[in-house]
Design an enzyme around this catalytic site. Structure first.
Site, mmCIF file in Angstrom:
data_model
loop_
_atom_site.group_PDB
_atom_site.id
_atom_site.type_symbol
_atom_site.label_atom_id
_atom_site.label_comp_id
_atom_site.label_asym_id
_atom_site.label_seq_id
_atom_site.Cartn_x
_atom_site.Cartn_y
_atom_site.Cartn_z
ATOM 1 N N HIS A 1 0.680 -0.768 -0.296
ATOM 2 C CA HIS A 1 0.186 -0.159 0.458
ATOM 3 C C HIS A 1 1.133 1.008 -0.010
ATOM 4 C CE1 HIS A 1 -3.152 2.995 1.501
ATOM 5 N NE2 HIS A 1 -3.725 2.297 0.716
ATOM 6 N N GLU B 1 -4.355 1.972 -7.308
ATOM 7 C CA GLU B 1 -4.454 3.555 -6.454
ATOM 8 C C GLU B 1 -3.557 4.269 -6.746
ATOM 9 O OE1 GLU B 1 -6.457 2.376 -2.665
ATOM 10 O OE2 GLU B 1 -4.458 2.057 -2.549
#
Ligand code: 13P
Length: 234
Positions: A83, A154
């Site tokens: 992430h 993302e």
């Protein structure tokens, strides 16, 4: 049905978790995977659960880290790897390949997060960055073929900012990721989109034809409106 991954990040306290669990009890959310903070993973045992990270080592002297073996005791099925917040605060880009390897070895589905910064996007470097991050995650892994892997795209500047790219652009990037993985690694991979997904833009995002689901941060923290959001995802 699309995959909905709810990443709570470092949010919600025990009391808030208790209320959340009351709110989602008996709701039809089979396609939702919850990623609560480590401490609260056991409370979600009725649901699909994942961890927000794993240690790059299987077990050993690493203070403060949590091993995939320990998560396995709590029946996690998924793990977020790489992430952008982990890359930013914990230098995680170095460990992506090791972490993907550990997940696959332990039959956990890695959700590998990739994405470019705003500067990279403005300089037309999106594909280059995504290719690099995909290769770093996959090229040293020999166990890929028989395993399920998920990618979450993302754009870093869309996380928590309400700045969402045009849906045509997201569609093109998803299509690039899928064809790169097919051509280079012979993989048919599901791709999720993450970055400011919420009740206001979900109708528009749902028009993207090649999307397999969403990775949702902020908009997953309030159970009531999250349930509302999930009901709009087909
Ligand atoms: P937001 O939905 O809060 O933008 O967060 C996205 C994200 O980083 C999910 O992992």
């Amino acid at each position: 049905m699309k995959i909905i991954a709810a990443n709570f990040k470092m949010n919600l306290t025990k009391k808030e978790i208790d209320n959340y669990l009351k709110e989602i009890d008996n709701k039809k959310i089979n396609n939702v995977i919850f990623f609560p903070s480590n401490l609260y993973i056991p409370y979600f045992s009725k649901y699909n659960i994942g961890s927000q990270d794993i240690s790059f080592k299987e077990l050993g002297s690493i203070t403060g880290d949590t091993s995939i073996k320990q998560y396995l005791d709590f029946n996690i099925k998924y793990v977020l790897i790489g992430h952008s917040e982990r890359r930013k605060y914990f230098n995680d880009s170095k460990y992506i390949s090791d972490k993907v390897n550990l997940a696959l070895k332990n039959n956990i589905i890695p959700i590998i997060c990739i994405g470019e910064t705003e500067e990279e996007y403005n300089n037309n470097l999106t594909k280059k960055v995504l290719k690099k991050e995909l290769d770093e995650a996959l090229e040293n892994n020999i166990t890929l073929l028989n395993n399920e892997i998920i990618i979450a795209y993302e754009p870093i500047f869309s996380i928590g900012t309400n700045k969402v790219l045009d849906i045509k652009e997201i569609e093109n990037i998803i299509s690039y990721i899928k064809s790169y993985l097919k051509n280079t690694y012979l993989l048919d991979i599901k791709v999720l989109y993450g970055g400011s997904v919420n009740l206001n833009n979900i109708g528009n995002l749902e028009k993207i034809s090649n999307l397999d689901g969403y990775l949702i941060g902020n908009a997953s923290l309030d159970a009531k409106s999250f349930l509302d959001l999930t009901s709009k995802i087909k």
